[in-house]
Design a protein around this motif. Structure first.
Motif, PDB file in Angstrom:
ATOM      1  N   ILE A  29      89.623  -5.909  37.553  1.00 38.05           N
ATOM      2  CA  ILE A  29      88.614  -5.752  38.615  1.00 38.05           C
ATOM      3  C   ILE A  29      88.930  -4.523  39.447  1.00 38.05           C
ATOM      4  O   ILE A  29      88.041  -3.733  39.780  1.00 38.05           O
ATOM      5  N   PHE A  30      90.200  -4.329  39.777  1.00 41.20           N
ATOM      6  CA  PHE A  30      90.638  -3.150  40.522  1.00 41.20           C
ATOM      7  C   PHE A  30      90.214  -1.869  39.804  1.00 41.20           C
ATOM      8  O   PHE A  30      89.680  -0.952  40.418  1.00 41.20           O
ATOM      9  N   ARG A  31      90.446  -1.802  38.493  1.00 40.53           N
ATOM     10  CA  ARG A  31      90.081  -0.605  37.714  1.00 40.53           C
ATOM     11  C   ARG A  31      88.592  -0.334  37.795  1.00 40.53           C
ATOM     12  O   ARG A  31      88.179   0.808  37.950  1.00 40.53           O
ATOM     13  N   ARG A  32      87.777  -1.369  37.685  1.00 37.20           N
ATOM     14  CA  ARG A  32      86.321  -1.170  37.714  1.00 37.20           C
ATOM     15  C   ARG A  32      85.817  -0.774  39.089  1.00 37.20           C
ATOM     16  O   ARG A  32      84.872   0.003  39.203  1.00 37.20           O
ATOM     17  N   ARG A  33      86.440  -1.294  40.140  1.00 40.47           N
ATOM     18  CA  ARG A  33      85.891  -1.098  41.485  1.00 40.47           C
ATOM     19  C   ARG A  33      86.556   0.030  42.271  1.00 40.47           C
ATOM     20  O   ARG A  33      85.916   0.636  43.132  1.00 40.47           O
ATOM     21  N   GLN A  34      87.825   0.277  42.034  1.00 39.39           N
ATOM     22  CA  GLN A  34      88.561   1.229  42.863  1.00 39.39           C
ATOM     23  C   GLN A  34      88.887   2.554  42.180  1.00 39.39           C
ATOM     24  O   GLN A  34      89.285   3.502  42.840  1.00 39.39           O
ATOM     25  N   VAL A  35      88.731   2.608  40.850  1.00 46.14           N
ATOM     26  CA  VAL A  35      89.113   3.799  40.104  1.00 46.14           C
ATOM     27  C   VAL A  35      87.928   4.262  39.257  1.00 46.14           C
ATOM     28  O   VAL A  35      87.374   3.476  38.491  1.00 46.14           O
ATOM     29  N   GLY A  36      87.554   5.513  39.427  1.00 43.39           N
ATOM     30  CA  GLY A  36      86.551   6.115  38.555  1.00 43.39           C
ATOM     31  C   GLY A  36      87.278   6.946  37.518  1.00 43.39           C
ATOM     32  O   GLY A  36      88.072   7.818  37.874  1.00 43.39           O
ATOM     33  N   LEU A  37      87.039   6.675  36.247  1.00 45.03           N
ATOM     34  CA  LEU A  37      87.714   7.400  35.166  1.00 45.03           C
ATOM     35  C   LEU A  37      86.709   8.219  34.371  1.00 45.03           C
ATOM     36  O   LEU A  37      85.670   7.703  33.953  1.00 45.03           O
ATOM     37  N   ILE A  38      87.040   9.491  34.166  1.00 54.31           N
ATOM     38  CA  ILE A  38      86.221  10.377  33.350  1.00 54.31           C
ATOM     39  C   ILE A  38      87.147  10.983  32.308  1.00 54.31           C
ATOM     40  O   ILE A  38      88.193  11.532  32.648  1.00 54.31           O
ATOM     41  N   TYR A  39      86.747  10.868  31.049  1.00 52.99           N
ATOM     42  CA  TYR A  39      87.570  11.380  29.955  1.00 52.99           C
ATOM     43  C   TYR A  39      86.918  12.606  29.321  1.00 52.99           C
ATOM     44  O   TYR A  39      85.747  12.897  29.545  1.00 52.99           O
ATOM     45  N   GLN A  40      87.680  13.282  28.480  1.00 49.89           N
ATOM     46  CA  GLN A  40      87.185  14.460  27.762  1.00 49.89           C
ATOM     47  C   GLN A  40      85.994  14.081  26.880  1.00 49.89           C
ATOM     48  O   GLN A  40      85.008  14.792  26.815  1.00 49.89           O
ATOM     49  N   PHE A  41      86.114  12.963  26.190  1.00 48.80           N
ATOM     50  CA  PHE A  41      85.017  12.480  25.355  1.00 48.80           C
ATOM     51  C   PHE A  41      84.316  11.390  26.141  1.00 48.80           C
ATOM     52  O   PHE A  41      84.949  10.518  26.717  1.00 48.80           O
ATOM     53  N   HIS A  42      83.047  11.418  26.179  1.00 53.46           N
ATOM     54  CA  HIS A  42      82.222  10.757  27.174  1.00 53.46           C
ATOM     55  C   HIS A  42      82.358   9.236  27.224  1.00 53.46           C
ATOM     56  O   HIS A  42      82.083   8.632  28.244  1.00 53.46           O
ATOM     57  N   ASN A  43      82.757   8.602  26.126  1.00 50.07           N
ATOM     58  CA  ASN A  43      82.959   7.148  26.087  1.00 50.07           C
ATOM     59  C   ASN A  43      81.735   6.359  26.557  1.00 50.07           C
ATOM     60  O   ASN A  43      81.862   5.358  27.257  1.00 50.07           O
ATOM     61  N   ASP A  96      90.319  13.224  33.190  1.00 49.01           N
ATOM     62  CA  ASP A  96      91.284  13.664  32.185  1.00 49.01           C
ATOM     63  C   ASP A  96      90.611  14.677  31.259  1.00 49.01           C
ATOM     64  O   ASP A  96      89.883  14.298  30.344  1.00 49.01           O
ATOM     65  N   GLU A  97      90.823  15.944  31.523  1.00 50.92           N
ATOM     66  CA  GLU A  97      90.218  17.054  30.780  1.00 50.92           C
ATOM     67  C   GLU A  97      88.706  16.860  30.629  1.00 50.92           C
ATOM     68  O   GLU A  97      88.173  16.866  29.528  1.00 50.92           O
ATOM     69  N   PRO A  98      87.983  16.708  31.750  1.00 55.07           N
ATOM     70  CA  PRO A  98      86.554  16.374  31.677  1.00 55.07           C
ATOM     71  C   PRO A  98      85.684  17.480  31.096  1.00 55.07           C
ATOM     72  O   PRO A  98      84.528  17.238  30.770  1.00 55.07           O
ATOM     73  N   THR A  99      86.221  18.682  30.948  1.00 58.10           N
ATOM     74  CA  THR A  99      85.428  19.785  30.399  1.00 58.10           C
ATOM     75  C   THR A  99      85.904  20.209  29.022  1.00 58.10           C
ATOM     76  O   THR A  99      85.370  21.145  28.439  1.00 58.10           O
ATOM     77  N   GLY A 100      86.890  19.515  28.475  1.00 56.73           N
ATOM     78  CA  GLY A 100      87.517  19.911  27.221  1.00 56.73           C
ATOM     79  C   GLY A 100      86.588  19.962  26.027  1.00 56.73           C
ATOM     80  O   GLY A 100      86.787  20.751  25.116  1.00 56.73           O
ATOM     81  N   SER A 101      85.542  19.119  26.007  1.00 53.47           N
ATOM     82  CA  SER A 101      84.644  19.094  24.855  1.00 53.47           C
ATOM     83  C   SER A 101      83.328  19.819  25.129  1.00 53.47           C
ATOM     84  O   SER A 101      82.392  19.711  24.353  1.00 53.47           O
TER      85      SER A 101
END
Length: 192
Positions: A81-95, A166-171
């Motif tokens: 729940i903490f991950r979903r509500r308190q942390v925004g994650l952006i990866y190199q590949f859009h997921n 995490d390398e959001p512009t890599g791709s």
């Protein structure tokens, strides 16, 4: 005001001849509103550090505090729940989920918690990200830059305490890469 504090964080994978020290006694503090970049060679532990901050992987030793909360003092259910509500994650590949449209991908963290979507926030994000005209499109109907904007929107939907990229512009090509960085900086100014 302190947002993030990392104390003596270490992560070791494997053992014996297969032992890999991914993080070795990392400590740092980041203030609310700071835009911080972590730079290093491939394999230097950048992604591992972001995963530790975001509660995605468990450290071997050390502590991570986000908004004064000890991230790893929580049980697995509360950590999810903490991950979903308190942390925004952006990866190199859009997921992105290929069967969900733009709006569904952006609101996925809210829907996973069985909460009501804040329509005003969604509309604001769609406008900020330039996705109003594409909101009903599936990921395969979007360009790479548009897909990454959807990832940014999903990461911001819950108004997280911290946004980790995490390398959001890599791709992406350089033009779309510059646009994503501008959006991240704008998001930082707008939402702190």
């Amino acid at each position: 005001m302190e947002l993030l504090r990392i104390e003596h964080l270490s992560k070791i994978y494997g053992e014996g001849d297969n032992k890999v020290v991914a993080l070795d006694d990392v400590s740092l503090t980041i203030e609310k509103g700071e835009f911080t970049a972590i730079i290093g060679a491939s394999g230097s532990g950048k992604s591992t550090l972001l995963h530790m901050i975001g509660g995605v992987d468990i450290p071997t030793s050390g502590k991570v505090f986000l908004d004064g909360q000890d991230v790893y003092a929580q049980n697995n259910e509360k950590l999810a729940i903490f991950r979903r509500r308190q942390v925004g994650l952006i990866y190199q590949f859009h997921n992105l989920i290929p069967t969900l449209n733009v709006v569904e991908n952006i609101t996925l963290p809210v829907l996973m918690d069985k909460r009501k979507v804040n329509q005003a926030r969604l509309n604001e994000l769609l406008a900020l990200l330039g996705l109003n005209q594409r909101k009903d499109h599936l990921p395969n109907q979007l360009s790479g830059g548009q897909q990454q904007r959807v990832s940014v929107g999903r990461a911001l939907m819950n108004a997280p305490a911290v946004l980790l990229a995490d390398e959001p512009t890599g791709s992406l090509d350089s033009q779309n890469g510059h646009e994503i960085i501008k959006l991240l900086k704008l998001s930082n100014r707008k939402y702190g």
